[in-house]
Scaffold this active site. Structure first.
Site, mmCIF file in Angstrom:
data_model
loop_
_atom_site.group_PDB
_atom_site.id
_atom_site.type_symbol
_atom_site.label_atom_id
_atom_site.label_comp_id
_atom_site.label_asym_id
_atom_site.label_seq_id
_atom_site.Cartn_x
_atom_site.Cartn_y
_atom_site.Cartn_z
ATOM 1 N N ASN A 121 0.850 -1.184 0.000
ATOM 2 C CA ASN A 121 0.000 0.000 0.000
ATOM 3 C C ASN A 121 0.895 1.248 0.000
ATOM 4 O O ASN A 121 2.116 1.147 0.182
ATOM 5 C CB ASN A 121 -0.930 -0.022 1.220
ATOM 6 C CG ASN A 121 -0.187 0.109 2.522
ATOM 7 O OD1 ASN A 121 0.765 -0.622 2.774
ATOM 8 N ND2 ASN A 121 -0.609 1.026 3.370
ATOM 9 N N CYS A 123 1.891 3.592 1.943
ATOM 10 C CA CYS A 123 2.840 3.876 3.030
ATOM 11 C C CYS A 123 3.642 2.653 3.456
ATOM 12 O O CYS A 123 4.434 2.724 4.394
ATOM 13 C CB CYS A 123 2.109 4.466 4.233
ATOM 14 S SG CYS A 123 1.449 6.117 3.907
ATOM 15 N N GLU A 125 2.842 -0.285 4.870
ATOM 16 C CA GLU A 125 2.557 -1.125 6.035
ATOM 17 C C GLU A 125 2.235 -2.565 5.660
ATOM 18 O O GLU A 125 2.494 -3.483 6.434
ATOM 19 C CB GLU A 125 1.360 -0.561 6.829
ATOM 20 C CG GLU A 125 1.584 0.780 7.479
ATOM 21 C CD GLU A 125 1.021 1.915 6.638
ATOM 22 O OE1 GLU A 125 0.747 2.984 7.189
ATOM 23 O OE2 GLU A 125 0.857 1.704 5.414
#
Length: 285
Positions: A121, A123, A125
């Site tokens: 995703n 960012c 994570e």
């Protein structure tokens, strides 16, 4: 084109490229120029052969390969590439690195999805397959303390367990009640029912407990936090599967050495190999 919501927040995208791609140098330095890929986070996908060239080879030679047939295109110095990544990250905070070798080492969905993981995703994570969604939640550990008789703080492990279990169920519920923008995301999210449960406020918590962050005691405490999170979320996931049924892709996933978390004699959590068939959680981690 820049996609924004009605309040002006820009849409987020993740763009990744294998480190052996012939255009990797241009990709690494793209965001050092203003106005380029401003709506994107970018990451370089790294396999184990790059680290071998960087650390183990005498000349650092690394082969860039054709995206069509994998044939060699040209050689480049691995040290040059890692220096380019570091310099660009210093200038623009991009690119990041995705360790393709590690995320696929622990990937149980390769057979079900027909190939390895190649992206995350925006960012970073959660590693994701096409059209899967990042269903994320974070527990604020700094709020899980209580005062002792002498006025000091201690961590509330019982409250932590309660919140881990509730948030596991909450995130699993989100998969069903969410309105997805396209049908493909709806299908992919419900096939694997993946959730991303994490924590925040670790530094603030350690400060309240008077535990130095960069210390053996700090590392051990953070390890216990992670073990408890894994244990209680897995246990709650099993309970969800028993009451609601397992996620649809369970029969297609492959786990070479099934493991289960178990409580140890000192109250912590350890992971042991599990004999026989594994159960199915309500949410895929």
């Amino acid at each position: 084109m820049c996609i924004r919501d009605r309040h002006g927040r820009r849409g987020a995208n993740m763009q990744t490229l294998r480190i052996d791609h012939p255009d990797i140098e241009k990709f690494i330095t793209n965001k050092t120029e203003p106005g380029v890929l401003e709506n994107f986070n970018v990451s370089v996908g790294v396999w184990g052969d790059f680290w071998n060239a960087l650390v183990d080879s005498e000349d650092g030679a690394y082969t860039l390969r054709s995206t069509r047939d994998g044939s060699p295109v040209r050689e480049i110095n691995a040290h040059h590439l890692i220096d380019l990544i570091a310099t660009s990250a210093w200038k623009s905070a991009e690119p990041g690195l995705i360790f393709f070798d590690l995320i696929n080492k622990y990937n149980v969905f390769a057979k079900a999805r027909g190939g390895p993981l190649r992206a995350t995703n925006p960012c970073g994570e959660q590693s994701l397959y096409p059209y899967e969604s990042c269903n994320l939640g974070s527990i604020n550990l700094a709020n899980l303390t209580k005062r002792t008789a002498d006025g000091q703080y201690e961590f509330d492990w019982q409250k932590y367990e309660e919140i881990v279990r509730k948030t596991t169920r909450f995130l699993d519920n989100v998969i069903d009640v969410n309105h997805y923008p396209v049908p493909e995301i709806n299908v992919a999210s419900k096939e694997s029912r993946r959730i991303g449960l994490g924590v925040m406020g670790v530094a603030d918590l350690l400060y309240k407990l008077r535990i130095p962050y960069n210390s053996k005691e700090g590392y051990e405490f953070m390890g216990k936090l992670s073990e408890a999170l894994s244990y209680y979320s897995m246990e709650e996931s099993v309970a969800l599967a028993q009451s609601r049924g397992a996620f649809p892709l369970l029969s297609l996933i492959h786990i070479s050495e099934p493991t289960r978390p178990e409580r140890s004699s000192d109250g912590g959590v350890c992971v042991k190999k599990k004999r026989g068939g594994g159960g199915g959680g309500g949410g895929g981690g």
